[in-house]
Design a protein around this motif. Structure first.
Motif, PDB file in Angstrom:
ATOM      1  N   ASP A   1      15.286   4.856  12.283  1.00  0.00           N
ATOM      2  CA  ASP A   1      14.009   5.919  12.512  1.00  0.00           C
ATOM      3  C   ASP A   1      12.744   5.534  12.051  1.00  0.00           C
ATOM      4  N   PHE A   2      12.800   4.840  10.884  1.00  0.00           N
ATOM      5  CA  PHE A   2      11.999   3.801  10.053  1.00  0.00           C
ATOM      6  C   PHE A   2      12.616   3.489   9.195  1.00  0.00           C
ATOM      7  N   TRP A   3      11.770   2.369   8.525  1.00  0.00           N
ATOM      8  CA  TRP A   3      12.226   1.685   7.221  1.00  0.00           C
ATOM      9  C   TRP A   3      11.145   1.601   6.193  1.00  0.00           C
ATOM     10  N   SER A   4      11.384   1.483   4.988  1.00  0.00           N
ATOM     11  CA  SER A   4      10.488   1.757   4.000  1.00  0.00           C
ATOM     12  C   SER A   4      10.950   0.556   2.847  1.00  0.00           C
ATOM     13  N   GLU A   5       9.807   0.463   2.038  1.00  0.00           N
ATOM     14  CA  GLU A   5       9.845  -0.420   0.855  1.00  0.00           C
ATOM     15  C   GLU A   5       8.975  -0.063  -0.362  1.00  0.00           C
ATOM     16  N   HIS A   6       9.357  -0.665  -1.389  1.00  0.00           N
ATOM     17  CA  HIS A   6       8.343  -0.097  -2.706  1.00  0.00           C
ATOM     18  C   HIS A   6       7.193  -0.773  -2.759  1.00  0.00           C
ATOM     19  N   LEU A   7       6.018   0.057  -3.358  1.00  0.00           N
ATOM     20  CA  LEU A   7       4.739  -0.764  -3.557  1.00  0.00           C
ATOM     21  C   LEU A   7       5.035  -1.252  -5.368  1.00  0.00           C
ATOM     22  N   ALA A   8       5.556  -2.475  -4.940  1.00  0.00           N
ATOM     23  CA  ALA A   8       6.145  -3.002  -6.401  1.00  0.00           C
ATOM     24  C   ALA A   8       6.043  -4.707  -6.218  1.00  0.00           C
ATOM     25  N   PHE A   9       6.171  -5.280  -7.439  1.00  0.00           N
ATOM     26  CA  PHE A   9       6.245  -6.640  -7.286  1.00  0.00           C
ATOM     27  C   PHE A   9       7.706  -6.903  -8.024  1.00  0.00           C
ATOM     28  N   VAL A  10       8.432  -7.894  -7.619  1.00  0.00           N
ATOM     29  CA  VAL A  10       9.628  -8.514  -8.377  1.00  0.00           C
ATOM     30  C   VAL A  10       9.682  -9.862  -8.628  1.00  0.00           C
ATOM     31  N   ARG A  11       8.759 -10.554  -8.292  1.00  0.00           N
ATOM     32  CA  ARG A  11       8.578 -12.357  -8.639  1.00  0.00           C
ATOM     33  C   ARG A  11       7.265 -12.747  -8.309  1.00  0.00           C
ATOM     34  N   GLY A  12       7.065 -13.761  -8.891  1.00  0.00           N
ATOM     35  CA  GLY A  12       5.758 -14.669  -8.901  1.00  0.00           C
ATOM     36  C   GLY A  12       5.763 -15.897  -9.700  1.00  0.00           C
ATOM     37  N   GLY A  13       5.160 -16.763  -9.134  1.00  0.00           N
ATOM     38  CA  GLY A  13       5.263 -18.000  -9.891  1.00  0.00           C
ATOM     39  C   GLY A  13       6.528 -18.645 -10.105  1.00  0.00           C
ATOM     40  N   GLY A  14       7.611 -18.221  -9.212  1.00  0.00           N
ATOM     41  CA  GLY A  14       8.652 -18.771  -9.322  1.00  0.00           C
ATOM     42  C   GLY A  14       9.698 -18.197 -10.274  1.00  0.00           C
ATOM     43  N   ILE A  15       9.188 -17.150 -10.667  1.00  0.00           N
ATOM     44  CA  ILE A  15      10.185 -16.219 -11.783  1.00  0.00           C
ATOM     45  C   ILE A  15      10.237 -15.104 -11.105  1.00  0.00           C
ATOM     46  N   GLU A  16      11.784 -14.740 -10.974  1.00  0.00           N
ATOM     47  CA  GLU A  16      12.325 -13.601 -10.642  1.00  0.00           C
ATOM     48  C   GLU A  16      12.635 -12.519 -11.556  1.00  0.00           C
ATOM     49  N   ILE A  17      12.034 -11.260 -11.759  1.00  0.00           N
ATOM     50  CA  ILE A  17      12.005 -10.381 -12.903  1.00  0.00           C
ATOM     51  C   ILE A  17      13.532  -9.540 -12.834  1.00  0.00           C
ATOM     52  N   GLY A  18      13.964  -9.314 -11.596  1.00  0.00           N
ATOM     53  CA  GLY A  18      15.274  -8.764 -11.449  1.00  0.00           C
ATOM     54  C   GLY A  18      15.000  -6.991 -11.193  1.00  0.00           C
ATOM     55  N   HIS A  19      13.917  -6.608 -11.318  1.00  0.00           N
ATOM     56  CA  HIS A  19      13.709  -5.428 -10.922  1.00  0.00           C
ATOM     57  C   HIS A  19      12.197  -4.924 -10.427  1.00  0.00           C
ATOM     58  N   LEU A  20      12.012  -3.635 -10.195  1.00  0.00           N
ATOM     59  CA  LEU A  20      10.773  -3.283  -9.389  1.00  0.00           C
ATOM     60  C   LEU A  20       9.995  -3.171 -10.563  1.00  0.00           C
ATOM     61  N   ALA A  21       8.559  -3.728 -10.464  1.00  0.00           N
ATOM     62  CA  ALA A  21       7.672  -3.527 -11.419  1.00  0.00           C
ATOM     63  C   ALA A  21       6.237  -3.049 -10.933  1.00  0.00           C
ATOM     64  N   ALA A  22       5.556  -2.412 -11.542  1.00  0.00           N
ATOM     65  CA  ALA A  22       4.038  -1.830 -11.177  1.00  0.00           C
ATOM     66  C   ALA A  22       3.175  -3.014 -11.258  1.00  0.00           C
ATOM     67  N   PRO A  23       2.476  -3.467 -10.266  1.00  0.00           N
ATOM     68  CA  PRO A  23       1.508  -4.426 -10.313  1.00  0.00           C
ATOM     69  C   PRO A  23       0.114  -3.693 -10.862  1.00  0.00           C
ATOM     70  N   PRO A  24      -0.584  -4.845 -11.742  1.00  0.00           N
ATOM     71  CA  PRO A  24      -2.049  -4.092 -12.031  1.00  0.00           C
ATOM     72  C   PRO A  24      -2.735  -3.526 -10.754  1.00  0.00           C
ATOM     73  N   ARG A  25      -3.178  -2.342 -11.255  1.00  0.00           N
ATOM     74  CA  ARG A  25      -3.958  -1.786 -10.018  1.00  0.00           C
ATOM     75  C   ARG A  25      -5.553  -2.054  -9.843  1.00  0.00           C
ATOM     76  N   THR A  26      -5.529  -3.120  -8.995  1.00  0.00           N
ATOM     77  CA  THR A  26      -6.779  -3.993  -8.937  1.00  0.00           C
ATOM     78  C   THR A  26      -7.060  -4.119  -7.401  1.00  0.00           C
ATOM     79  N   ASP A  27      -8.282  -4.507  -7.236  1.00  0.00           N
ATOM     80  CA  ASP A  27      -8.649  -5.015  -5.694  1.00  0.00           C
ATOM     81  C   ASP A  27      -7.677  -6.048  -5.331  1.00  0.00           C
ATOM     82  N   ALA A  28      -7.410  -7.058  -6.241  1.00  0.00           N
ATOM     83  CA  ALA A  28      -6.506  -8.043  -5.851  1.00  0.00           C
ATOM     84  C   ALA A  28      -5.058  -7.734  -5.147  1.00  0.00           C
ATOM     85  N   THR A  29      -4.442  -6.838  -6.108  1.00  0.00           N
ATOM     86  CA  THR A  29      -3.290  -6.290  -5.532  1.00  0.00           C
ATOM     87  C   THR A  29      -3.242  -5.224  -4.346  1.00  0.00           C
ATOM     88  N   VAL A  30      -4.505  -4.777  -4.152  1.00  0.00           N
ATOM     89  CA  VAL A  30      -4.691  -4.016  -2.968  1.00  0.00           C
ATOM     90  C   VAL A  30      -4.787  -4.657  -1.688  1.00  0.00           C
TER      91      VAL A  30
END
Length: 284
Positions: free
Chosen positions: A87-116
């Protein structure tokens, strides 16, 4: 369409769910669990979807990031969505990796214009590859994201406006964040554009010790839904005009299934109270 209340599909609960379909309106399947399965296994999930309405929930795309979401993960999601036809699909407003590094869990990004802007780009890419954009979910966090210039409610508003997507409102995540960071969850709900709210998550958590001895409420999906979350559901029911799909998330420490069914009934009751309050206000 009317409000629906259901539960997350877990192998340990499968038999109980299938024997209780008269009390389960919908099931939510973790999409990532299907990324590497065979076409035969995907057809089996499609058979399940013929018995009970199904929705898909992603946990690893990392959409809320200035880093582009990985093409392979979107391709896998597209395959699953095409096969299951949820009926629909969903996903978290989170990041889990960056710069080749996998952190292994959902993390809240900095709440900035760049992440928007990054989230909006990733959501458009998801829409293009999968064929339909996901609902996005607010997440729980144990720390305020460093470098933020917006509070959580304002940041989510900006992501929804920039992307045109809908919201999966996780009420236990809201309850945990409001408790840990001492803000009013009702004020947060007042910020939410409820014309974008399609689905709701309910869950439970536990208290843990923080780094300097303070207590933190952890969203762990291993405990029953607390009463304040049902109160938030009543408020959401009073504010939402469209039908809602409410999903109980439970990931372990499973009680007897009757207790989980009782939580579905409690959710229906809380939602109905909110709907009745809204109807009374409109009639006045």
């Amino acid at each position: 369409m009317k409000d629906r209340v259901g539960i997350g599909w877990r192998p340990a609960l499968a038999a109980a769910i299938l024997s209780s379909l008269d009390r389960v309106d919908v099931v939510e399947i973790i999409a990532d669990d299907l990324f590497d399965v065979s076409n035969t296994e995907l057809r089996a999930v499609r058979t399940l979807a013929a018995q009970v309405p199904c929705v898909l929930h992603g946990i690893s795309l990392g959409l809320a990031s200035a880093v582009p979401v990985e093409a392979l993960r979107l391709d896998r999601m597209a395959r699953v969505v095409e096969a299951v036809q949820p009926d629909f699909w969903s996903e978290h407003l989170a990041f889990v990796r960056g710069g080749g590094i996998e952190i292994g869990h959902l993390a809240a990004p900095p709440r900035t214009d760049a992440t928007v802007d990054g989230a909006a780009r990733n959501l458009e890419r998801a829409r293009s590859v999968v064929g339909v954009a996901p609902l996005v979910e607010n997440i729980a966090t144990l720390i305020e994201p460093p470098g933020s210039i917006y509070d959580e409610g304002t940041w989510i508003q900006k992501v929804l406006l920039a992307s045109g997507t809908g919201l999966l409102l996780d009420l236990h995540n809201l309850h945990a964040n409001a408790t840990n960071f001492r803000f009013d969850p009702m004020q947060f709900l007042a910020q939410v554009p409820f014309d974008r709210v399609t689905a709701i998550h309910l869950a439970g958590g536990k208290w843990i010790a923080g780094s300097i001895g303070e207590r933190r409420l952890l969203d762990d999906h291993l405990h029953d839904v607390p009463e304040p979350v049902y109160q938030l559901l009543t408020e959401a029911g009073a504010r939402a005009e469209r039908p809602l799909t409410v999903i109980l998330e439970r990931d372990g420490a499973y009680p007897p299934f009757d207790r989980l069914l009782a939580q579905l009934d409690r959710a229906r009751e809380a939602l109905a109270i909110g709907r009745a309050c809204a109807a009374e206000r409109q009639a006045a």
